[in-house]
Design an enzyme around this catalytic site. Structure first.
Site: not given
Ligand SMILES: NC(=O)c1ccc[n+]([C@@H]2O[C@H](COP(=O)([O-])OP(=O)(O)OC[C@H]3O[C@@H](n4cnc5c(N)ncnc54)[C@H](OP(=O)(O)O)[C@@H]3O)[C@@H](O)[C@H]2O)c1
Length: 260
Positions: A145, A158
């Site tokens: 990501s 995260y």
């Protein structure tokens, strides 16, 4: 562009929605055979029926929670026994849970993210890679990501899991030298999927706000980039693609309604 996916077997974790589902559609259209796993088997069965009807390839689906190491062991044993060793593995299953300041963090959210995004990827990769090595080669694509490059406010755990995916991708690639297995990563910015609904525990209004005022990536945009990675000739490894909406200049700079 030459299509090298015809007849290849591709295992996608988290194939029931979003990026995984879009990858399934894109690769099946290119003539690949698929193994799809996720927890929601009903959705996978529905997807399987549609894919077979539209593209005719072989599609096998399995219910699997990548956090459950024993279940992953049984799953990989079964694909080995049925001679379904994949040429390509897309480690896509993952999630963000919650968006809280570190000091307000929820233990259960933290466990879900660490157990899925890091340990789930380890569980699957550790067992599939030996099959690929025995078969003489393979290709792994880990879904990282933009969050694995820039830590944003309240992203903490995260972000940490996606930084870990980046480290693991580099580590795997080095350790697999000499085996014929190459390792790549795709690092998307904002993609409109169920991701934000999952992050906000089903709060659709909060999820919709994430994508307001600009055009996010679609899951199909990401699938096209993954196709480019796995379709590269054997002597080429596209180690990473960082792909964002044009409006998302970086994690902190997003043009909404044309303004930042
Ligand atoms: N959307 C974004 O903005 C974005 C940006 C960068 C990176 N990513 C990454 O892209 C990947 C896919 O996310 P997405 O955006 O496509 O979200 P999504 O629409 O919520 O899809 C997530 C997929 O992962 C599966 N999954 C979740 N937990 C699982 C588990 N324990 N075991 C097996 N499968 C599991 C889900 O299936 P079941 O619920 O059926 O198990 C679903 O198929 C994730 O790794 C995410 O971190 C997303």
């Amino acid at each position: 562009m030459e299509n090298r996916l015809q007849g290849k077997r591709i295992l996608i974790t988290g194939g029931s929605a979003g990026i995984g589902e879009a990858c399934a559609e894109r690769f099946a259209a290119a003539g690949a055979n698929l193994i799809l796993c996720a927890r929601r088997i009903a959705r996978l069965r529905e997807l399987q029926a549609g894919l077979v009807e539209r593209h005719q390839g072989q599609v096998d689906v399995f219910p699997l929670d990548v956090r459950d190491r024993e279940a992953v062991q049984n799953f990989v044993s079964e694909i080995a026994e049925r001679k379904l060793t994949p040429n390509i593995l897309i480690n896509n299953a993952g999630l963000a849970a919650g968006l809280n300041r570190f000091q307000d963090g929820d233990w259960d959210d933290w466990d879900r993210m660490i157990d899925t995004n890091i340990k789930g990827l380890l569980n699957v990769s550790r067992l599939v890679i030996p099959l690929m090595i025995a078969a003489g080669g393979g290709h792994i694509v880990n879904v990282g990501s933009l969050a694995g490059y820039q830590v944003y406010p309240k992203g903490n755990v995260y972000n940490a899991t996606k930084f870990a995916v980046r480290a693991l991708s580099e580590g795997m690639n080095i350790d697999l030298a000499g085996t014929g297995v190459r390792v790549s990563m795709i690092s998307p910015g904002a993609v409109r999927t169920e991701f934000s609904e999952v992050r906000f525990h089903g709060d659709r209004e909060a999820a919709a706000k994430v994508y307001e005022g600009y055009t996010p990536l679609s899951a199909a945009d990401v699938a096209e980039a993954v196709f480019f990675i796995i379709n590269a000739p054997p002597h080429v490894n596209i180690q990473n693609i960082l792909i964002t909406p044009t409006a998302q200049r970086n994690a902190y700079c997003v043009e909404r309604d044309g303004k930042t």
